[in-house]
Design a protein around this motif. Sequence first.
Motif, short mmCIF file in Angstrom:
data_model
loop_
_atom_site.label_atom_id
_atom_site.label_comp_id
_atom_site.label_asym_id
_atom_site.label_seq_id
_atom_site.Cartn_x
_atom_site.Cartn_y
_atom_site.Cartn_z
N ARG A 9 0.86 -1.08 0.03
CA ARG A 9 0.02 -0.11 0.03
C ARG A 9 0.74 1.14 -0.05
O ARG A 9 1.79 1.50 0.76
N GLU A 11 1.19 5.13 0.52
CA GLU A 11 0.46 6.14 1.78
C GLU A 11 1.07 7.73 1.33
O GLU A 11 2.13 7.68 1.25
N TRP A 12 0.10 8.51 1.15
CA TRP A 12 0.58 9.90 0.84
C TRP A 12 0.22 10.68 2.00
O TRP A 12 -1.06 10.88 2.27
N TRP A 13 1.09 10.95 2.81
CA TRP A 13 1.18 11.92 4.14
C TRP A 13 1.22 13.27 4.12
O TRP A 13 2.23 13.70 3.46
N CYS A 19 -2.90 11.11 6.88
CA CYS A 19 -2.59 10.50 5.39
C CYS A 19 -3.80 10.71 4.48
O CYS A 19 -5.08 10.64 4.75
N GLU A 21 -4.25 9.89 1.21
CA GLU A 21 -4.86 9.04 0.34
C GLU A 21 -3.93 7.44 0.33
O GLU A 21 -2.60 7.96 0.63
N THR A 22 -4.52 6.54 0.14
CA THR A 22 -3.62 5.31 -0.01
C THR A 22 -4.04 4.60 -1.19
O THR A 22 -5.15 4.75 -1.73
N ASP A 24 -3.67 0.61 -3.07
CA ASP A 24 -3.09 -0.80 -3.24
C ASP A 24 -2.23 -0.83 -4.53
O ASP A 24 -3.04 -0.62 -5.67
N PHE A 65 6.08 8.75 -1.26
CA PHE A 65 5.09 7.83 -0.64
C PHE A 65 5.69 6.93 0.51
O PHE A 65 6.79 6.63 0.30
N SER A 66 4.94 6.64 1.50
CA SER A 66 5.25 5.65 2.51
C SER A 66 4.81 4.57 2.03
O SER A 66 3.69 4.56 1.37
N ARG A 74 0.99 1.16 9.27
CA ARG A 74 1.40 2.08 8.48
C ARG A 74 2.72 1.87 7.97
O ARG A 74 3.66 1.31 8.57
#
Length: 108
Positions: A9, A11-13, A19, A21-22, A24, A65-66, A74
């Motif tokens: 996933r 993740e944009w923090w 966060c 948005e995520t 997949d 992104f993370s 997370r």
Amino acid sequence: MDRFVGQARLEWWANQSTCLETYDIDITVTADAVGTLRATGRHANALDTTQREGWDFLMEMDPHFSIAFPNEDRGGTMVRVVEAEDETLLLTEAPGWDGSVNVTFDLT
């Protein structure tokens, strides 16, 4: 991890607690001789028009992104994402990224 094939996933923090948005993704990750992660992938599900607009907006603001792997609540590893014309995602580890970005909005 020498190689991982599966789902993850992105993740944009916006900050440490928000966060925005995520996404997949189906991903193949390899580590080079010094342990630097490199990966290729695709969105696990095709993005609809609204999702595509959001993705493009976030990518334009900052393509960092993370990434969270299975069983992680997370993401902890920061990656820089580049999207090729065929929608393949190229991810490279960004360990020196400090989370700061300078964005200017024109509200006129």
